[in-house]
Scaffold this active site. Structure first.
Site, PDB file in Angstrom:
ATOM      1  N   GLY A  98     -13.065  -1.868  42.377  1.00 34.79           N
ATOM      2  CA  GLY A  98     -12.510  -2.359  41.097  1.00 34.79           C
ATOM      3  C   GLY A  98     -12.554  -3.872  41.000  1.00 34.79           C
ATOM      4  O   GLY A  98     -12.939  -4.560  41.937  1.00 34.79           O
ATOM      5  N   GLY A 100     -11.334  -6.810  41.631  1.00 32.46           N
ATOM      6  CA  GLY A 100     -10.303  -7.342  42.526  1.00 32.46           C
ATOM      7  C   GLY A 100      -9.979  -8.791  42.241  1.00 32.46           C
ATOM      8  O   GLY A 100      -8.944  -9.305  42.662  1.00 32.46           O
ATOM      9  N   ARG A 101     -10.912  -9.460  41.583  1.00 31.61           N
ATOM     10  CA  ARG A 101     -10.647 -10.879  41.249  1.00 31.61           C
ATOM     11  C   ARG A 101     -11.308 -11.275  39.938  1.00 31.61           C
ATOM     12  O   ARG A 101     -11.517 -12.452  39.684  1.00 31.61           O
ATOM     13  CB  ARG A 101     -11.104 -11.782  42.377  1.00 31.61           C
ATOM     14  N   ARG A 179     -17.795 -15.924  33.286  1.00 35.78           N
ATOM     15  CA  ARG A 179     -19.143 -15.370  33.189  1.00 35.78           C
ATOM     16  C   ARG A 179     -19.207 -14.389  32.039  1.00 35.78           C
ATOM     17  O   ARG A 179     -18.173 -13.909  31.556  1.00 35.78           O
ATOM     18  CB  ARG A 179     -19.559 -14.721  34.509  1.00 35.78           C
ATOM     19  N   ARG A 186     -20.900  -1.047  36.050  1.00 41.69           N
ATOM     20  CA  ARG A 186     -21.752  -0.931  37.240  1.00 41.69           C
ATOM     21  C   ARG A 186     -22.057   0.526  37.557  1.00 41.69           C
ATOM     22  O   ARG A 186     -21.344   1.411  37.083  1.00 41.69           O
ATOM     23  CB  ARG A 186     -20.987  -1.524  38.445  1.00 41.69           C
ATOM     24  N   ASP A 264     -21.755  -1.073  43.750  1.00 43.78           N
ATOM     25  CA  ASP A 264     -20.775  -1.695  42.852  1.00 43.78           C
ATOM     26  C   ASP A 264     -21.295  -3.040  42.327  1.00 43.78           C
ATOM     27  O   ASP A 264     -20.651  -3.636  41.458  1.00 43.78           O
ATOM     28  CB  ASP A 264     -19.424  -1.881  43.551  1.00 43.78           C
ATOM     29  N   ASN A 265     -22.419  -3.495  42.845  1.00 43.00           N
ATOM     30  CA  ASN A 265     -22.997  -4.744  42.344  1.00 43.00           C
ATOM     31  C   ASN A 265     -24.250  -4.490  41.522  1.00 43.00           C
ATOM     32  O   ASN A 265     -25.008  -5.420  41.247  1.00 43.00           O
ATOM     33  CB  ASN A 265     -23.324  -5.683  43.515  1.00 43.00           C
TER      34      ASN A 265
HETATM   35  P1  AMP Z   1     -18.427  -8.334  46.041  1.00 41.29           P
HETATM   36  O1  AMP Z   1     -19.338  -7.610  46.966  1.00 41.29           O
HETATM   37  O2  AMP Z   1     -18.231  -9.801  46.356  1.00 41.29           O
HETATM   38  O3  AMP Z   1     -18.906  -8.184  44.635  1.00 41.29           O
HETATM   39  O4  AMP Z   1     -16.946  -7.706  46.159  1.00 41.29           O
HETATM   40  C1  AMP Z   1     -16.684  -6.372  46.496  1.00 41.29           C
HETATM   41  C2  AMP Z   1     -15.290  -5.966  46.072  1.00 41.29           C
HETATM   42  O5  AMP Z   1     -14.305  -6.779  46.703  1.00 41.29           O
HETATM   43  C3  AMP Z   1     -15.024  -6.056  44.588  1.00 41.29           C
HETATM   44  O6  AMP Z   1     -14.191  -4.988  44.233  1.00 41.29           O
HETATM   45  C4  AMP Z   1     -14.306  -7.374  44.449  1.00 41.29           C
HETATM   46  O7  AMP Z   1     -13.479  -7.419  43.310  1.00 41.29           O
HETATM   47  C5  AMP Z   1     -13.481  -7.412  45.727  1.00 41.29           C
HETATM   48  N1  AMP Z   1     -13.198  -8.781  46.181  1.00 41.29           N
HETATM   49  C6  AMP Z   1     -14.052  -9.676  46.723  1.00 41.29           C
HETATM   50  N2  AMP Z   1     -13.415 -10.829  47.019  1.00 41.29           N
HETATM   51  C7  AMP Z   1     -12.119 -10.669  46.658  1.00 41.29           C
HETATM   52  C8  AMP Z   1     -10.950 -11.494  46.698  1.00 41.29           C
HETATM   53  N3  AMP Z   1     -10.983 -12.735  47.191  1.00 41.29           N
HETATM   54  N4  AMP Z   1      -9.807 -10.970  46.234  1.00 41.29           N
HETATM   55  C9  AMP Z   1      -9.741  -9.722  45.746  1.00 41.29           C
HETATM   56  N5  AMP Z   1     -10.797  -8.902  45.681  1.00 41.29           N
HETATM   57  C10 AMP Z   1     -11.973  -9.353  46.118  1.00 41.29           C
HETATM   58 MG    MG Z   2     -19.080  -7.097  43.354  1.00 38.47          MG
END
Ligand code: AMP
Ligand code: MG
Length: 503
Positions: A98, A100-101, A179, A186, A264-265
């Protein structure tokens, strides 16, 4: 956990919000507000992205907007939320992830606007909901650079920074990236609802995406489909396959390594999203791994097409409650290889200056890539020099190809190849076009060391290099004679830059 309060009154701004994702209902998200950051300041702004979002530049210079885009106050008419999705990470089912940020503000001028790094959400898991300055600058510059390269991508409106710090390996500067994309949905969104047996939500999500972005699926002819629904959803899978294949072909042609191709990306619209440890190749190395945390090399440069296909299989699996006929789903996915090959052939034909894909072109390309790899030749510089040489030769046919040759240790190999190349050009109906080459082989890409220099300066609150880089990368096929340094070979220290998932 309650959604944090806004410290200032909602900003009134003349934007038409269409919060269509929010209208899907609360199975898809949690309404959520950003958490404020102290004393924000502008780091970088893209006037061209602002224009695409229907924002005038004076708005992007106002203190009110600075506050709003740091998450310190709401924008009237927006409907802020964090969406839920799941996904496969590094080949393994990771369960619920989900936003997360990231916090979605809503949609305006056909663009969803998200704040990345705006604080914890119910999906933050162990994370702090924040983004650091260095990764926000990299995503900002790369989004706009990819747009300049005409590669499908999310865009970046701005980065704001704050003196509040964020703990990573060391204490770092907090930043928020704004952005935008027509949708941030996704593959992982679909996987989420399939995995939880929420089939009516799965269908609602597919219908939403089809209606807005793939309306042609409603009337597509799919051989072997008996039920109308099978036909529509199989056509949808087929379209996403085609867009993904085309996107990855463009990555391969330009030498872009994404670094974290987890499901998820992967954008359902075939856009490049979630820029993390990405890299544009310096020396040509098909095995290059740009993500320092990717110990197995799952996301190595040459594996990207295979991984995209694997990810599409996950999407296909997630759509099975809607398609039902396995044969139809497999048939939709099986088009990946031909789509990808055709898209890559087109890209390489343009790089070679061929007006049309030419028989025997693949062999020519493969021989070239072997030579580039053997001598670790700089990928971007090679193609640009080849284009320049062809351009000069058009004007002065006797011109010798020293600038291309000098890139190689094996000069005999490249001489032979250039001879072969010249022979090929005689066979091509529309001949060779140096202008096509110069419009297909960028002079400038966001090399790691350029991003790094902009980050170092920004850490001391000097944002001039970042602004210059943006200006050049927005038009990467132009000459920009004042910025030759940005097109030069990377310095020795560039090889030592380590970029991982932690950002
Ligand atoms: P990413 O591969 O960087 O796109 O992140 C994978 C997952 O981790 C996604 O659900 C992001 O929202 C979550 N995520 C990555 N960094 C953070 C963070 N600093 N705080 C909270 N969630 C994060
Ligand atoms: Mg991601």
């Amino acid at each position: 956990m309650p959604s944090p309060q806004q410290p200032c009154a909602p900003l009134k701004i003349n934007l038409q919000w269409d919060n269509s994702f929010a209208a899907l209902g609360e199975a898809f998200f949690v309404p959520w507000n950003p958490t404020p950051l102290r004393s924000p300041y502008w780091v970088g702004r893209s006037a061209s992205a602002a224009q695409a979002a229907g924002l005038t530049l004076d708005w992007l210079e106002s203190p009110e907007m600075l506050n709003a885009l740091t998450g310190n106050c709401a924008i009237e008419g927006s409907h802020m939320l964090a969406s839920v999705y799941s996904g496969h990470q590094f080949g393994v089912w990771a369960g619920q992830l989900g936003d997360g940020r990231a916090i979605l503000l809503g949609e305006t001028a056909g663009q969803e606007i998200q704040l990345k790094g705006a604080g914890k959400t119910p999906f933050s898991r162990m994370g702090d909901g924040r983004a650091v300055l260095r990764s926000s600058i990299r995503e900002f510059l790369c989004s706009e650079a990819m747009h300049g390269l005409h590669i499908p991508t999310s865009r970046a409106l701005c980065v704001t920074g704050s003196d509040d710090s964020v703990q990573r390996e060391t204490l770092e500067t907090a930043a928020v990236l704004t952005r935008m994309a027509p949708s941030f949905i996704r593959f992982g969104h679909f996987e989420h609802f399939c995995q939880h047996d929420q089939h009516s939500e799965l269908r609602a999500l597919a219908d939403y995406v089809i209606e807005r972005f793939y309306p042609q699926c409603r009337t597509a002819a799919i051989p072997g489909a008996t039920r109308p629904t099978d036909r529509v959803y199989a056509a949808f899978l087929r379209e996403v396959t085609a867009r993904t294949a085309s996107m990855v072909a463009q990555w391969q042609a330009v030498g872009f390594c994404h670094g974290v191709m987890n499901t998820d990306n992967m954008s359902i619209l075939g856009l490049t999203i979630d820029y993390g440890p990405f890299q544009f190749l310096d020396q040509y190395d098909p095995g290059h791994i740009c993500n320092h945390s990717d110990h197995q090399g799952r996301y190595a440069f040459q594996r990207q097409p295979q991984v995209a296909y694997w990810n599409l299989y996950c999407l296909g699996q997630a759509l099975m409650p809607l398609i039902e006929s396995q044969e139809l789903a497999i048939a939709a996915l099986e088009t990946f290889k031909t789509d990808f090959d055709a898209a890559l052939d087109n890209c390489m034909a343009a790089k070679l200056g061929f007006g049309a894909v030419h028989k025997g072109q693949r062999e020519l390309v493969n021989t070239l890539l072997e030579l580039l790899h053997a001598d670790r030749v700089d990928y971007t510089i090679f193609w640009r020099r080849l284009s320049q040489w062809i351009k000069t030769r058009e004007i002065e046919p006797t011109t010798f190809d020293a600038t291309v040759r000098d890139l190689f240790i094996d000069t005999r190999g490249i001489d032979q190849w250039l001879l072969q190349y010249s022979e090929h050009t005689k066979l091509i109906p529309r001949g060779l076009s140096a202008d096509l080459m110069l419009a297909s082989n960028p002079k400038f890409v966001l090399r790691n060391h350029l991003g790094e220099l902009a980050i170092r300066a920004a850490k001391s609150k000097d944002f001039s290099l970042l602004a210059q880089l943006l200006q050049v990368l927005e038009r990467p096929f132009d000459e920009h004679p004042d910025f030759e340094d940005f097109a030069a070979f990377p310095p020795d220290w560039a090889g030592g830059i380590e970029i991982s998932c932690s950002s």
